[in-house]
Design an enzyme around this catalytic site. Structure first.
Site, short mmCIF file in Angstrom:
data_model
loop_
_atom_site.label_atom_id
_atom_site.label_comp_id
_atom_site.label_asym_id
_atom_site.label_seq_id
_atom_site.Cartn_x
_atom_site.Cartn_y
_atom_site.Cartn_z
CB VAL A 105 -0.98 -0.02 1.20
CG1 VAL A 105 -1.73 1.30 1.30
CG2 VAL A 105 -1.95 -1.19 1.06
CB CYS B 127 6.75 1.01 6.04
SG CYS B 127 5.68 0.59 4.65
CG ASN C 290 5.79 -2.98 9.56
OD1 ASN C 290 5.02 -3.45 8.72
ND2 ASN C 290 5.87 -1.69 9.80
N GLY D 266 1.62 -9.95 14.68
CA GLY D 266 2.08 -10.76 13.56
C GLY D 266 1.27 -12.05 13.56
#
Ligand SMILES: Cc1cc2nc3c(=O)[nH]c(=O)nc-3n(C[C@H](O)[C@H](O)[C@H](O)COP(=O)(O)O)c2cc1C
Length: 300
Positions: free
Chosen positions: A70, A128, A190, A241
Site C-alpha cells: 500500500v 515499512c 511489521n 504478527g
C-alpha cells in the site's frame, strides 16, 4: 479480574489493540465492531503531508496470509487531527497514532504537528517495507534507528512506541538501539518482505514486485522475535504478527508482550479484535487468573 494493562503510564482496559494500516481510522470498522471493547485503536500511518501510496495492484493473497504494498497512503496530519481524532474520541478506547516519514525531517515534522493533539501514544514506524525512501531503511541499521528515534523523542509530547522491522539479522540489536534513542515501548513485527509471481502472465502480482507479508503464517516468526526482544530490553513490548484469536494473543503475552495488536485478521473478520479481547477474558476466568501479569513472560 483485571484485564487492564499499562503502557508507559497509559492504562488500556484490555491488552488488545488494532495493528496500524489494517483498521483505517476505526471509522469503517465501527459499523461492524464495538470500538469501546478495544484497549486501543492504532490508526493507519500518518505523515506530515498527504501521501498517495503506491500504484495498484498492491494487495495479494498468499498461503496463510497476504502481501501488501500500500505504501503508507494517508491524508496527512492536518486531516487526521481535524477528522479522525474527534471521531475516535467518541469511544472509550485509547488512540495511538502511527507516524511515518521519508526522511528524518519528515518524521520530525509530523511529530511537531501532533504536539498538543488529543491522542494517547505515538507509534513511530521505522519498519515499512513499501516505501522507496525512509520507512524500513530507518529500522534496519541500529545507528540510524537510534538517531531517528532520538530526534522524534525530543519533539514528542506523548510516550513513544517504536515499531520494529523483522527484516533484519538480529532484531534485538535494533530493539536496544531504539531504547537507547529514547523509545518508551516497542512494537513488533511489521511485515516480512515477500513476493508472488503470476506464472501465466509472467509478471509479479504486485506492481512494486515486492511487498510485505502478514497474516497467520508469520505468527511463529513474530512470536520468536517478540520473545527475544522481551528478554533483551526493559520497556513494554506490543506483540503482533498473525494473531487471529485469543489463544494466539495469549502466546504473545506468555512470551513477554504487555499488549497485542490484531492486523490482517481484521480483513477476514472485522470483529476479530473484539473477539480476541473477549476470549482473553474467558481464558482468565476459566484458568483463575486475576491479572495478566501472572502469565506475562512465563516462558523463561
Ligand atoms: C494492508 C496493510 C497496511 C499496513 N499499514 C501499516 C502502516 O501504515 N504502518 C505500520 O506501522 N504498519 C502497517 N502494517 C503492518 C501491520 O500493522 C502489522 O505490523 C503486520 O501486518 C503484522 O501483523 P498481522 O500479521 O496481524 O497483520 C500494515 C499491514 C497491512 C496488511
Amino acid at each position: 479480574m483485571n484485564t487492564k494493562v499499562n503502557i508507559c503510564s497509559v492504562e488500556l482496559k484490555n491488552p488488545v489493540m488494532t495493528a496500524s494500516g489494517t483498521f483505517g481510522s476505526g471509522r469503517e470498522f465501527s459499523e461492524f465492531t464495538d470500538l469501546n471493547k478495544l484497549g486501543a485503536v492504532v490508526v493507519k500511518g500518518v505523515a506530515a503531508k498527504p501521501w498517495q501510496g503506491n500504484p495498484p495492484p498492491r494487495i495479494a493473497e498468499v498461503y496463510g496470509g497476504m502481501l501488501n504494498s500500500v505504501g503508507l497512503q494517508n491524508p496527512g496530519a492536518d486531516y487526521f487531527i481535524k477528522n479522525d481524532i474527534p471521531f475516535l474520541r467518541q469511544f472509550d478506547t485509547k488512540i495511538v497514532v502511527n507516524i511515518c516519514g521519508h526522511s528524518e525531517q519528515e518524521y520530525i515534522d509530523v511529530t511537531e504537528k501532533l504536539r498538543g493533539a488529543d491522542v494517547d501514544l505515538l507509534e513511530l514506524n521505522i519498519s515499512c517495507p513499501n516505501v522507496s525512501e525512509g520507512g524500513m531503511s530507518f529500522g534496519t541499521d541500529p545507528k540510524v534507528a537510534e538517531k531517528v528515534v532520538k530526534a522524534v523523542k525530543k519533539r514528542a509530547d506523548k510516550p513513544l512506541i517504536v515499531k520494529l522491522s523483522p527484516n533484519v539479522t538480529d532484531i534485538t540489536e535494533i530493539a536496544r538501539a531504539a531504547v537507547s534513542g529514547g523509545a518508551d515501548a516497542l512494537s513488533l513485527i511489521n511485515t516480512l518482505t515477500g513476493m508472488k509471481i503470476d506464472v501465466k502472465r509472467r509478471k509479479s502480482v504486485l506492481y512494486r514486485k515486492i511487498g510485505g507479508m502478514s497474516g497467520p503464517a508469520v505468527k511463529p516468526v513474530a512470536l520468536a522475535m517478540v520473545y527475544k526482544v522481551c528478554k533483551a530490553v526493559d520497556v513494554p513490548v506490543i506483540g503482533m504478527g498473525g494473531i487471529s484469536n485469543a489463544e494466539d494473543a495469549l502466546e504473545f503475552i506468555m512470551a513477554g508482550a504487555t499488549a497485542v495488536s490484531i492486523g490482517t485478521a481484521n480483513f477476514t473478520d472485522p470483529g476479530a479484535a473484539e473477539k480476541v479481547a473477549e476470549g482473553i477474558k474467558k481464558y482468565m476466568s476459566h484458568e483463575g487468573i486475576n491479572d495478566l501479569s501472572e502469565i506475562r513472560g512465563i516462558i523463561d
